[in-house]
Scaffold this active site. Structure first.
Site, PDB file in Angstrom:
ATOM      1  N   GLU A  17      31.191  49.207  36.882  1.00 17.66           N
ATOM      2  CA  GLU A  17      32.423  49.044  37.663  1.00 17.66           C
ATOM      3  C   GLU A  17      32.814  50.383  38.286  1.00 17.66           C
ATOM      4  OE1 GLU A  17      35.615  46.522  36.140  1.00 17.66           O
ATOM      5  OE2 GLU A  17      37.002  48.182  36.495  1.00 17.66           O
ATOM      6  N   THR A  48      36.866  47.598  42.050  1.00 24.06           N
ATOM      7  CA  THR A  48      38.216  47.151  41.698  1.00 24.06           C
ATOM      8  C   THR A  48      39.097  47.038  42.936  1.00 24.06           C
ATOM      9  OG1 THR A  48      39.102  49.359  41.318  1.00 24.06           O
ATOM     10  CG2 THR A  48      38.066  48.270  39.439  1.00 24.06           C
ATOM     11  N   TYR A  49      40.225  46.381  42.717  1.00 18.67           N
ATOM     12  CA  TYR A  49      41.177  46.111  43.788  1.00 18.67           C
ATOM     13  C   TYR A  49      42.548  46.567  43.310  1.00 18.67           C
ATOM     14  CZ  TYR A  49      43.628  43.220  47.259  1.00 18.67           C
ATOM     15  OH  TYR A  49      44.406  42.770  48.291  1.00 18.67           O
ATOM     16  N   ALA A  51      46.220  46.583  42.686  1.00 14.46           N
ATOM     17  CA  ALA A  51      47.318  45.612  42.812  1.00 14.46           C
ATOM     18  C   ALA A  51      48.549  46.325  43.379  1.00 14.46           C
ATOM     19  CB  ALA A  51      47.645  45.018  41.457  1.00 14.46           C
ATOM     20  N   ARG A 108      44.789  37.971  38.161  1.00 13.35           N
ATOM     21  CA  ARG A 108      46.210  37.921  38.503  1.00 13.35           C
ATOM     22  C   ARG A 108      46.684  39.283  38.992  1.00 13.35           C
ATOM     23  NH1 ARG A 108      50.824  37.834  34.049  1.00 13.35           N
ATOM     24  NH2 ARG A 108      50.130  40.002  34.012  1.00 13.35           N
ATOM     25  N   GLY A 109      46.305  40.337  38.267  1.00 19.98           N
ATOM     26  CA  GLY A 109      46.823  41.668  38.568  1.00 19.98           C
ATOM     27  C   GLY A 109      48.147  41.892  37.859  1.00 19.98           C
ATOM     28  N   HIS A 146      45.322  39.224  25.708  1.00 14.98           N
ATOM     29  CA  HIS A 146      46.011  39.969  26.773  1.00 14.98           C
ATOM     30  C   HIS A 146      47.324  40.521  26.214  1.00 14.98           C
ATOM     31  CE1 HIS A 146      48.547  40.402  30.433  1.00 14.98           C
ATOM     32  NE2 HIS A 146      47.409  40.842  30.948  1.00 14.98           N
ATOM     33  N   LYS A 162      40.734  28.786  32.742  1.00 11.41           N
ATOM     34  CA  LYS A 162      40.087  29.517  33.858  1.00 11.41           C
ATOM     35  C   LYS A 162      38.673  28.971  34.065  1.00 11.41           C
ATOM     36  CE  LYS A 162      41.554  34.054  32.738  1.00 11.41           C
ATOM     37  NZ  LYS A 162      41.888  35.457  33.104  1.00 11.41           N
ATOM     38  N   GLN A 173      37.907  42.947  28.898  1.00 11.92           N
ATOM     39  CA  GLN A 173      38.656  44.199  28.821  1.00 11.92           C
ATOM     40  C   GLN A 173      37.912  45.135  27.871  1.00 11.92           C
ATOM     41  OE1 GLN A 173      40.380  46.530  29.910  1.00 11.92           O
ATOM     42  NE2 GLN A 173      42.288  45.404  30.185  1.00 11.92           N
TER      43      GLN A 173
HETATM   44  P1  FAD Z   1      45.761  35.742  33.825  1.00 15.80           P
HETATM   45  O1  FAD Z   1      44.496  35.085  33.406  1.00 15.80           O
HETATM   46  O2  FAD Z   1      46.624  35.028  34.807  1.00 15.80           O
HETATM   47  O3  FAD Z   1      46.587  36.062  32.503  1.00 15.80           O
HETATM   48  C1  FAD Z   1      47.801  36.827  32.552  1.00 15.80           C
HETATM   49  C2  FAD Z   1      48.690  36.471  31.369  1.00 15.80           C
HETATM   50  O4  FAD Z   1      49.177  35.139  31.510  1.00 15.80           O
HETATM   51  C3  FAD Z   1      47.990  36.521  30.024  1.00 15.80           C
HETATM   52  O5  FAD Z   1      48.924  36.953  29.067  1.00 15.80           O
HETATM   53  C4  FAD Z   1      47.595  35.078  29.755  1.00 15.80           C
HETATM   54  O6  FAD Z   1      47.514  34.803  28.382  1.00 15.80           O
HETATM   55  C5  FAD Z   1      48.711  34.324  30.442  1.00 15.80           C
HETATM   56  N1  FAD Z   1      48.269  33.065  31.068  1.00 15.80           N
HETATM   57  C6  FAD Z   1      47.092  32.856  31.733  1.00 15.80           C
HETATM   58  N2  FAD Z   1      47.053  31.587  32.207  1.00 15.80           N
HETATM   59  C7  FAD Z   1      48.219  31.011  31.828  1.00 15.80           C
HETATM   60  C8  FAD Z   1      48.774  29.721  32.019  1.00 15.80           C
HETATM   61  N3  FAD Z   1      48.107  28.768  32.683  1.00 15.80           N
HETATM   62  N4  FAD Z   1      50.030  29.461  31.515  1.00 15.80           N
HETATM   63  C9  FAD Z   1      50.721  30.404  30.834  1.00 15.80           C
HETATM   64  N5  FAD Z   1      50.236  31.653  30.617  1.00 15.80           N
HETATM   65  C10 FAD Z   1      49.009  31.952  31.107  1.00 15.80           C
HETATM   66  N6  FAD Z   1      43.764  44.762  37.782  1.00 15.80           N
HETATM   67  C11 FAD Z   1      43.851  45.145  39.084  1.00 15.80           C
HETATM   68  O7  FAD Z   1      44.975  45.308  39.588  1.00 15.80           O
HETATM   69  N7  FAD Z   1      42.732  45.370  39.842  1.00 15.80           N
HETATM   70  C12 FAD Z   1      41.479  45.198  39.347  1.00 15.80           C
HETATM   71  O8  FAD Z   1      40.502  45.396  40.074  1.00 15.80           O
HETATM   72  C13 FAD Z   1      41.342  44.795  37.986  1.00 15.80           C
HETATM   73  N8  FAD Z   1      40.118  44.605  37.440  1.00 15.80           N
HETATM   74  C14 FAD Z   1      40.016  44.141  36.141  1.00 15.80           C
HETATM   75  C15 FAD Z   1      38.741  43.902  35.612  1.00 15.80           C
HETATM   76  C16 FAD Z   1      38.601  43.434  34.306  1.00 15.80           C
HETATM   77  C17 FAD Z   1      37.218  43.168  33.766  1.00 15.80           C
HETATM   78  C18 FAD Z   1      39.762  43.210  33.494  1.00 15.80           C
HETATM   79  C19 FAD Z   1      39.622  42.727  32.083  1.00 15.80           C
HETATM   80  C20 FAD Z   1      41.029  43.458  34.019  1.00 15.80           C
HETATM   81  C21 FAD Z   1      41.169  43.919  35.340  1.00 15.80           C
HETATM   82  N9  FAD Z   1      42.430  44.160  35.904  1.00 15.80           N
HETATM   83  C22 FAD Z   1      42.536  44.568  37.217  1.00 15.80           C
HETATM   84  C23 FAD Z   1      43.655  44.021  35.098  1.00 15.80           C
HETATM   85  C24 FAD Z   1      44.292  42.611  35.217  1.00 15.80           C
HETATM   86  O9  FAD Z   1      44.756  42.410  36.520  1.00 15.80           O
HETATM   87  C25 FAD Z   1      45.436  42.567  34.205  1.00 15.80           C
HETATM   88  O10 FAD Z   1      44.930  42.590  32.899  1.00 15.80           O
HETATM   89  C26 FAD Z   1      46.424  41.433  34.378  1.00 15.80           C
HETATM   90  O11 FAD Z   1      47.560  41.711  33.547  1.00 15.80           O
HETATM   91  C27 FAD Z   1      45.935  40.057  33.970  1.00 15.80           C
HETATM   92  O12 FAD Z   1      45.026  39.557  34.852  1.00 15.80           O
HETATM   93  P2  FAD Z   1      44.258  38.172  34.521  1.00 15.80           P
HETATM   94  O13 FAD Z   1      43.479  37.838  35.696  1.00 15.80           O
HETATM   95  O14 FAD Z   1      43.587  38.243  33.208  1.00 15.80           O
HETATM   96  O15 FAD Z   1      45.536  37.199  34.412  1.00 15.80           O
END
Ligand code: FAD
Length: 283
Positions: A17, A48-49, A51, A108-109, A146, A162, A173
């Site tokens: 990455e 990465t992107y 947010a 999500r970010g 998370h 997902k 993570q």
């Molecule tokens: P989600 O899957 O939407 O989860 C977010 C929270 O909501 C979690 O607590 C989850 O338990 C909860 N949740 C999920 N689905 C639901 C639902 N249906 N109902 C209720 N609650 C729910 N960030 C950046 O800004 N740019 C990047 O490039 C970036 N790259 C990353 C790469 C990796 C490999 C990882 C692990 C993280 C990265 N992140 C990045 C960080 C990420 O954006 C954050 O961890 C963010 O807080 C959560 O993103 P997510 O896609 O996991 O969210």
């Protein structure tokens, strides 16, 4: 070849990455780093992107396209949806497709302002990308849950959603303790998460960096790491070397344990990736 097909090849997938440079940093710096990373022949490189509208945002697709075109390595562009409207996401996906990028890490970010937008969770972004047909979709997972989620079990439930929404694979993570990752894998599989899961590994380079990371994502520090910080606290160079060595050993043990893949958070530092690749005989 899509990343989905890579995971189907039966060999563990080793990916790197990188992050786009900030706007006040020369773009050539990333190309120098990429050239050295590409020479290590990872299976793919993800970009990465930022947010919340950071200056690096527009460079994600540009750099991912360069990974593919200049270096002939499969590329994945990260994409976050927090605070975005559907039009912006559609435009970004169109731009990726125009650049030949077919692999997206759908996230999500994190939004510091809690901005409203069309999406609440990554699951919704995944569903939307899947509806567009031809992308290979990765999503994030969290071996320790998370940081915002009330329980690791609930977090795994959302992970399955997902998958059901169309994610092809997961990238984890960072974590410092392999048994913890293997326990997470067992729990995810028992909960019906069947798609490939790559283990995310980030080396410790300094005490400050590690403090920032654990507060940001809630990763726990095993006593081996605390000892390492204690032992080398007086010497940044020794701490960095020991941190990279720990990461390389972590990668080696994960692969020996049969993981689907390892994802190395290189922090744009080729020497980190090189140490890990050397340790697993892929340098
Ligand atoms: P989600 O899957 O939407 O989860 C977010 C929270 O909501 C979690 O607590 C989850 O338990 C909860 N949740 C999920 N689905 C639901 C639902 N249906 N109902 C209720 N609650 C729910 N960030 C950046 O800004 N740019 C990047 O490039 C970036 N790259 C990353 C790469 C990796 C490999 C990882 C692990 C993280 C990265 N992140 C990045 C960080 C990420 O954006 C954050 O961890 C963010 O807080 C959560 O993103 P997510 O896609 O996991 O969210």
């Amino acid at each position: 070849m899509s990343i989905r097909a890579l995971y189907q090849s039966g060999r563990p997938v080793v990916s790197f990455e990188v992050f786009p440079p900030k706007q006040d940093t020369a773009i050539d710096d990333i190309y120098e780093a990429l050239a050295r990373l590409a020479a290590l022949a990872p299976d793919f490189i993800s970009v990465t992107y930022g947010a919340g509208g950071s200056g690096s945002v527009n460079r994600t697709a540009e750099i991912a396209a360069a990974v593919r075109r200049r270096y002939g390595i499969r590329a994945m562009a990260h994409l976050t949806c927090v605070g975005a409207d559907r039009g912006r996401v559609a435009a970004q996906l169109d731009a990726m497709r125009a650049e030949g990028i077919c692999n997206v890490l759908a996230l999500r970010g994190d939004s510091p302002e809690g901005a409203a937008g069309a999406y609440r969770y990554a699951e919704e972004l995944i569903r939307e990308i899947r509806a567009r047909g031809d992308f290979c979709i990765g999503a994030a997972c969290y071996p320790e849950g998370h940081i915002d989620c009330e329980s690791p079990a609930r977090d795994i439930e959302y992970l399955r959603r997902k998958q059901d929404a169309g994610a092809d694979f997961l990238v984890s993570q960072l974590f410092f303790d392999n048994p913890l990752f293997f326990r997470f894998l067992e729990n995810a599989r028992a909960a019906g998460v069947t798609i490939p899961i790559s283990a995310g590994v980030m080396p410790i380079l300094s005490r400050k960096q590690i403090e920032r990371m654990i507060f940001l994502c809630g990763a726990s520090l095993p006593s081996a790491i605390i000892r390492l910080l204690h032992r080398h606290g007086h010497s940044p160079a020794d701490l960095r070397a020991a941190g990279i060595e720990h990461a390389a050993r972590q990668v080696e043990a994960l692969l020996a344990g049969g993981v689907d893949g390892v994802h190395i958070y290189t922090m744009n530092k080729p020497e980190i990736a090189a140490a890990c690749m050397a340790r697993i005989g892929r340098a």
